[in-house]
Design an enzyme around this catalytic site. Structure first.
Site, short mmCIF file in Angstrom:
data_model
loop_
_atom_site.label_atom_id
_atom_site.label_comp_id
_atom_site.label_asym_id
_atom_site.label_seq_id
_atom_site.Cartn_x
_atom_site.Cartn_y
_atom_site.Cartn_z
N ASN A 1 80.03 16.99 -55.53
CA ASN A 1 80.24 18.06 -54.57
C ASN A 1 79.33 19.21 -54.96
O ASN A 1 79.66 20.00 -55.84
CB ASN A 1 81.72 18.47 -54.61
CG ASN A 1 82.05 19.58 -53.65
OD1 ASN A 1 81.16 20.10 -52.94
ND2 ASN A 1 83.31 19.96 -53.60
N ARG B 1 89.03 35.18 -46.46
CA ARG B 1 88.56 35.09 -45.07
C ARG B 1 89.64 35.59 -44.12
O ARG B 1 90.82 35.31 -44.33
CB ARG B 1 88.21 33.65 -44.70
CG ARG B 1 87.05 33.08 -45.46
CD ARG B 1 86.67 31.71 -44.88
NE ARG B 1 85.78 31.00 -45.78
CZ ARG B 1 86.02 29.77 -46.24
NH1 ARG B 1 87.10 29.12 -45.88
NH2 ARG B 1 85.16 29.20 -47.06
N HIS C 1 87.84 20.55 -44.03
CA HIS C 1 88.89 19.96 -44.87
C HIS C 1 89.34 18.60 -44.32
O HIS C 1 90.46 18.16 -44.58
CB HIS C 1 90.15 20.85 -44.94
CG HIS C 1 89.96 22.15 -45.64
ND1 HIS C 1 90.51 23.31 -45.16
CD2 HIS C 1 89.34 22.48 -46.79
CE1 HIS C 1 90.21 24.31 -45.97
NE2 HIS C 1 89.50 23.83 -46.99
N ARG D 1 80.09 14.80 -51.08
CA ARG D 1 80.80 15.60 -50.09
C ARG D 1 79.74 16.35 -49.28
O ARG D 1 78.92 17.08 -49.84
CB ARG D 1 81.71 16.60 -50.79
CG ARG D 1 82.37 17.50 -49.78
CD ARG D 1 83.12 18.63 -50.42
NE ARG D 1 83.79 19.40 -49.39
CZ ARG D 1 84.05 20.68 -49.51
NH1 ARG D 1 83.71 21.34 -50.59
NH2 ARG D 1 84.67 21.31 -48.54
N GLU E 1 90.88 14.98 -52.48
CA GLU E 1 89.67 14.79 -51.67
C GLU E 1 88.66 13.88 -52.36
O GLU E 1 87.97 13.09 -51.72
CB GLU E 1 89.05 16.16 -51.35
CG GLU E 1 89.93 16.95 -50.38
CD GLU E 1 89.58 18.42 -50.26
OE1 GLU E 1 90.00 19.19 -51.16
OE2 GLU E 1 88.91 18.80 -49.30
#
Ligand code: ADP
Length: 397
Positions: free
Chosen positions: A7, A241, A180, A91, A384
């Site tokens: 990743n 965020r 996601h 990823r 993940e």
């Protein structure tokens, strides 16, 4: 087969090396500050001590070479030959409209990822760099791309179109993509296992509540709607965020604070969310502690966060025409007991009654509603990396 899951971010790269015979993690680690002074790699073999290796790491080439060296190392390594790396799963954040599934990477796939890099300018370029370097260092090892956006590609138009001039969709691909996806897919599958029912028969709401947070409405295994949009900024309130906002606020702030587009983007992505509201931290552990000590802004941040998730549960049960199970996952979803309680409070009308004793857990698969609840709520830890490794194995075999 052993699979390296990579990743790659712009200044960091995380990895896991997984033995697919039993899906055990042989080693994992992270390289931080790539291209910045003070770079280092932290590597942890499954049955050994964590090691930190400081080094000059000017670019991703050196970084990934260090990962391979760490895996091969006499002391803390877990393999003796590079050929033991059967495949690399990458990823990739944005697949645009091109990918609804994971794919083996060839030149065409590489170009297609490159084509949508304007949609994820901070993420796709380092993802591509990771792919390039991996192919350079391990030319005979297959590379697979697993996209954050792929699982959401089943969304109908009525969920992914924004009500702005249609030409903006045609010209720039402005629509909802969602992120996601690997996590939503993984926990939706686990929810079906938990209820021991085929996923085709279930209406599932998945809440991935981490520093970045998003939700998905999954009907029969297909995403019908999700809260993140063109970028990960939309939807829930997150660590830093803002999530959903009156769009008129953007030009308003720009004018009042004399900000250019980049600066306002930075404000909404990095200085907002529960961090901006509370002024304490982006971490719910700190915010929770501050709220307990009477910090009002910390309490407001928690309340706004929970209210947003609750609102999405309501709207997604309307989208799905009912809901069988609400799943909590990721850092907050798996660990923040009081936050889960607060979100589910008042949802008895949906058939959700929290069992506070069952809810008193962190990081394990567990139903948290009472036995007589018509709708189940559950904690299901995400993984993940495992999804990336499984997809990679399936494709290269
Ligand atoms: P990401 O992968 O998006 O960085 P994670 O899924 O790892 O995020 O979630 C990290 C967040 O989870 C932390 O910022 C913190 O807010 C929250 N978190 C982790 N552990 C706990 C805990 N024990 N209690 C409350 N919140 C927690």
């Amino acid at each position: 087969m052993k699979i390296l899951v990579l990743n790659c971010g712009s200044s960091s790269a995380k990895y896991q090396f997984i033995n697919m015979e039993d899906e055990s993690v042989l080693a994992s680690g992270v390289i931080e500050r790539i291209g910045i002074d003070g770079a280092f790699l932290t590597h942890e073999p499954a049955d050994g001590e964590e090691v930190t290796i400081e080094n000059d790491i000017p670019d991703h080439n050196v970084a990934i070479k260090m990962v391979i060296d760490a895996l091969l190392d006499d002391d803390h390594g877990v393999i003796t030959d590079m050929d033991e790396i059967g495949a690399v799963g990458h990823r990739v954040v944005h697949g645009g409209e091109n990918f609804s599934e994971s794919v083996v990477i060839d030149d065409e796939v590489y170009d297609a990822i490159d084509d949508v890099k304007h949609l994820a300018p901070l993420h796709n370029p380092p993802n591509l760099l990771g792919i390039e370097v991996s192919q350079e260092l391990m030319p005979d090892t297959p590379d697979v791309a697993v996209f954050d956006t792929a699982f959401h590609q089943t969304m109908p138009e009525k969920s992914y179109m924004y009500a702005i001039p249609y030409e903006l969709y045609e010209d720039y691909g402005i629509r909802r993509y969602g992120f996601h996806g690997t996590s939503h897919k993984f926990v939706a599958g686990k929810a079906a296992e938990l209820l021991d029912k085929p996923i085709e028969d279930l209406k599932i709401i998945t809440c991935h509540l981490g520093n970045g947070a998003s939700m998905a409405a999954v009907d029969g295994g297909k995403v019908m709607d999700t809260s993140m949009g063109l970028t990960p900024l939309e939807g829930l309130v997150m660590g830093t965020r803002c999530g959903d906002l009156d769009p008129a606020i953007v030009p308003f702030i720009m004018e009042k604070e004399d900000l250019d587009p980049k600066e306002v983007d930075n404000l909404l992505n990095k200085k907002s969310g529960v961090a901006g509201l509370s002024g304490v931290s982006n971490d719910f552990r700190d915010i929770g502690a501050a709220a307990e000590e009477g910090n009002e802004r910390a309490q407001i941040a928690i309340d706004v966060f929970c209210q947003r998730v609750k609102k999405y549960i309501g709207s997604y049960s309307a989208v799905l025409g009912g809901v069988d199970i609400v799943v909590f996952t990721a850092g907050i979803g798996e660990n923040a007991i009081e936050i889960r309680s607060q979100i589910l409070e008042g949802l008895e009308y949906l058939g959700i009654k929290v069992d506070e004793e069952k809810n008193d857990i962190r990081g394990e698969d567990q139903i948290i509603t009472t036995d007589d609840s018509d709708t189940v709520a559950a904690v299901l830890p995400t993984n993940e990396e495992l999804v990336i490794a499984r997809d990679t194995k399936e494709l290269v075999e």
